[in-house]
Design a protein around this motif. Sequence first.
Motif, PDB file in Angstrom:
ATOM      1  N   PHE A 159      14.081  43.660  12.276  1.00 24.65           N
ATOM      2  CA  PHE A 159      14.708  42.361  12.506  1.00 24.65           C
ATOM      3  C   PHE A 159      14.221  41.331  11.500  1.00 24.65           C
ATOM      4  N   ASP A 160      15.174  40.631  10.857  1.00 23.69           N
ATOM      5  CA  ASP A 160      14.840  39.485  10.011  1.00 23.69           C
ATOM      6  C   ASP A 160      15.814  38.350  10.304  1.00 23.69           C
ATOM      7  N   GLN A 161      15.505  37.163   9.805  1.00 25.66           N
ATOM      8  CA  GLN A 161      16.249  35.982  10.244  1.00 25.66           C
ATOM      9  C   GLN A 161      16.190  34.860   9.202  1.00 25.66           C
ATOM     10  N   HIS A 162      17.289  34.148   9.030  1.00 26.77           N
ATOM     11  CA  HIS A 162      17.349  32.910   8.274  1.00 26.77           C
ATOM     12  C   HIS A 162      17.536  31.770   9.269  1.00 26.77           C
ATOM     13  N   THR A 163      16.798  30.690   9.101  1.00 27.99           N
ATOM     14  CA  THR A 163      16.934  29.555  10.011  1.00 27.99           C
ATOM     15  C   THR A 163      17.034  28.252   9.231  1.00 27.99           C
ATOM     16  N   VAL A 164      17.722  27.284   9.824  1.00 30.77           N
ATOM     17  CA  VAL A 164      17.739  25.901   9.356  1.00 30.77           C
ATOM     18  C   VAL A 164      17.308  25.030  10.523  1.00 30.77           C
ATOM     19  N   ASN A 165      16.271  24.229  10.303  1.00 27.53           N
ATOM     20  CA  ASN A 165      15.698  23.393  11.366  1.00 27.53           C
ATOM     21  C   ASN A 165      15.770  21.916  10.997  1.00 27.53           C
ATOM     22  N   VAL A 166      15.944  21.084  11.995  1.00 26.97           N
ATOM     23  CA  VAL A 166      15.768  19.629  11.847  1.00 26.97           C
ATOM     24  C   VAL A 166      14.749  19.212  12.893  1.00 26.97           C
ATOM     25  N   GLY A 167      13.887  18.258  12.552  1.00 24.46           N
ATOM     26  CA  GLY A 167      12.826  17.879  13.484  1.00 24.46           C
ATOM     27  C   GLY A 167      12.494  16.416  13.446  1.00 24.46           C
ATOM     28  N   LEU A 168      11.748  15.999  14.440  1.00 22.79           N
ATOM     29  CA  LEU A 168      11.244  14.636  14.564  1.00 22.79           C
ATOM     30  C   LEU A 168       9.788  14.714  14.992  1.00 22.79           C
ATOM     31  N   ALA A 169       8.885  14.017  14.286  1.00 26.68           N
ATOM     32  CA  ALA A 169       7.455  14.149  14.558  1.00 26.68           C
ATOM     33  C   ALA A 169       6.757  12.785  14.525  1.00 26.68           C
ATOM     34  N   VAL A 170       5.548  12.766  15.116  1.00 27.18           N
ATOM     35  CA  VAL A 170       4.709  11.580  15.169  1.00 27.18           C
ATOM     36  C   VAL A 170       3.380  11.894  14.495  1.00 27.18           C
ATOM     37  N   LYS A 171       2.920  11.004  13.602  1.00 26.46           N
ATOM     38  CA  LYS A 171       1.597  11.131  12.978  1.00 26.46           C
ATOM     39  C   LYS A 171       0.546  10.476  13.866  1.00 26.46           C
ATOM     40  N   PHE A 172      -0.652  11.044  13.830  1.00 30.34           N
ATOM     41  CA  PHE A 172      -1.745  10.432  14.617  1.00 30.34           C
ATOM     42  C   PHE A 172      -3.071  10.610  13.882  1.00 30.34           C
ATOM     43  N   THR A 215       8.842   5.415   9.777  1.00 28.44           N
ATOM     44  CA  THR A 215       7.872   4.348   9.960  1.00 28.44           C
ATOM     45  C   THR A 215       6.516   4.888   9.526  1.00 28.44           C
ATOM     46  N   ASP A 216       5.459   4.104   9.704  1.00 24.72           N
ATOM     47  CA  ASP A 216       4.121   4.572   9.347  1.00 24.72           C
ATOM     48  C   ASP A 216       3.645   5.699  10.259  1.00 24.72           C
ATOM     49  N   ARG A 217       4.297   5.903  11.410  1.00 22.84           N
ATOM     50  CA  ARG A 217       3.839   6.918  12.362  1.00 22.84           C
ATOM     51  C   ARG A 217       4.886   7.966  12.703  1.00 22.84           C
ATOM     52  N   MET A 218       6.121   7.802  12.288  1.00 18.36           N
ATOM     53  CA  MET A 218       7.177   8.733  12.688  1.00 18.36           C
ATOM     54  C   MET A 218       7.925   9.235  11.455  1.00 18.36           C
ATOM     55  N   PHE A 219       8.195  10.561  11.430  1.00 19.74           N
ATOM     56  CA  PHE A 219       8.954  11.120  10.317  1.00 19.74           C
ATOM     57  C   PHE A 219       9.947  12.175  10.803  1.00 19.74           C
ATOM     58  N   THR A 220      10.977  12.379   9.997  1.00 17.99           N
ATOM     59  CA  THR A 220      11.987  13.399  10.271  1.00 17.99           C
ATOM     60  C   THR A 220      11.780  14.575   9.318  1.00 17.99           C
ATOM     61  N   ARG A 221      12.457  15.677   9.626  1.00 16.66           N
ATOM     62  CA  ARG A 221      12.291  16.893   8.823  1.00 16.66           C
ATOM     63  C   ARG A 221      13.604  17.655   8.743  1.00 16.66           C
ATOM     64  N   VAL A 222      13.881  18.216   7.556  1.00 20.63           N
ATOM     65  CA  VAL A 222      14.935  19.206   7.363  1.00 20.63           C
ATOM     66  C   VAL A 222      14.294  20.381   6.633  1.00 20.63           C
ATOM     67  N   GLU A 223      14.518  21.599   7.153  1.00 18.17           N
ATOM     68  CA  GLU A 223      13.774  22.755   6.630  1.00 18.17           C
ATOM     69  C   GLU A 223      14.624  24.020   6.673  1.00 18.17           C
ATOM     70  N   PRO A 264       0.814  -1.210   0.000  1.00 17.35           N
ATOM     71  CA  PRO A 264       0.000   0.000   0.000  1.00 17.35           C
ATOM     72  C   PRO A 264       0.850   1.263   0.000  1.00 17.35           C
ATOM     73  N   GLN A 265       0.390   2.313  -0.704  1.00 18.63           N
ATOM     74  CA  GLN A 265       1.087   3.587  -0.770  1.00 18.63           C
ATOM     75  C   GLN A 265       1.006   4.290   0.581  1.00 18.63           C
ATOM     76  N   PHE A 266       2.145   4.868   1.021  1.00 12.26           N
ATOM     77  CA  PHE A 266       2.162   5.604   2.288  1.00 12.26           C
ATOM     78  C   PHE A 266       1.305   6.867   2.161  1.00 12.26           C
ATOM     79  N   SER A 267       0.549   7.182   3.195  1.00 13.76           N
ATOM     80  CA  SER A 267      -0.317   8.362   3.185  1.00 13.76           C
ATOM     81  C   SER A 267       0.180   9.404   4.181  1.00 13.76           C
ATOM     82  N   TRP A 268       0.260  10.661   3.720  1.00 16.59           N
ATOM     83  CA  TRP A 268       0.650  11.777   4.587  1.00 16.59           C
ATOM     84  C   TRP A 268      -0.555  12.463   5.224  1.00 16.59           C
ATOM     85  N   ALA A 269      -1.768  11.994   4.918  1.00 19.37           N
ATOM     86  CA  ALA A 269      -2.966  12.644   5.451  1.00 19.37           C
ATOM     87  C   ALA A 269      -3.062  12.437   6.955  1.00 19.37           C
TER      88      ALA A 269
END
Length: 210
Positions: free
Chosen positions: A197-210, A171-179, A40-45
Amino acid sequence: MIKSILLGSAAALAISTSAFAADAIYEAPAEPPVAVETVPQFSWAGGYAGILTGYGWGDGEIEGIAGSEDFDGARFGGFVGYNWDLGNQLVVGLEGDLNYDWNEETVLGQDFDSGLNWSARARVGYAMDRALLYVAGGYTGTNISTDGPLGSDDDTLHGWTIGGGVDYALTDRMFTRVEYRYNDFGSGDLGGTDVDFDQHTVNVGLAVKF
């Protein structure tokens, strides 16, 4: 005579044996079809929540001081959002985040810093199975403050943000991020002094889908 009968019997036996063998070959049962398993195709919904860390490069312009000052430092925060799958690999969503930046600079004996910041953004993404490439933009704000011989003051700035990145499902419930993100917080007033004031940022993250 007997010899002729024997030869005829042998010929008939040979013909019947060949016919039986041919029937046995043609009447062999067919091989059962091999079942092909589809993945089955992974769903981001759906909804998600996560944490992030990274680094920010801030640029502040203070009224009465030539040039600009650097407000660089590490950052930490969290984000929540919701995605809708529109089909044809197109994903749209809404996301909000709350972060803290350790950005501080001393100018002519006066300390200036930015700390708490936040945003609300709309996202548009293109899904490639477990990878989601996206762009996002919307509203952002931050709190700035000053403290020193000239007194103490703080103000809240309001502006806009735009950026993009990639989410990748581990996994089906956990994803990483680079932004990457650009934040233009606009201008504010600190003790009668105008600050941009202005700003440039680089973020890395870890998230859980529910």
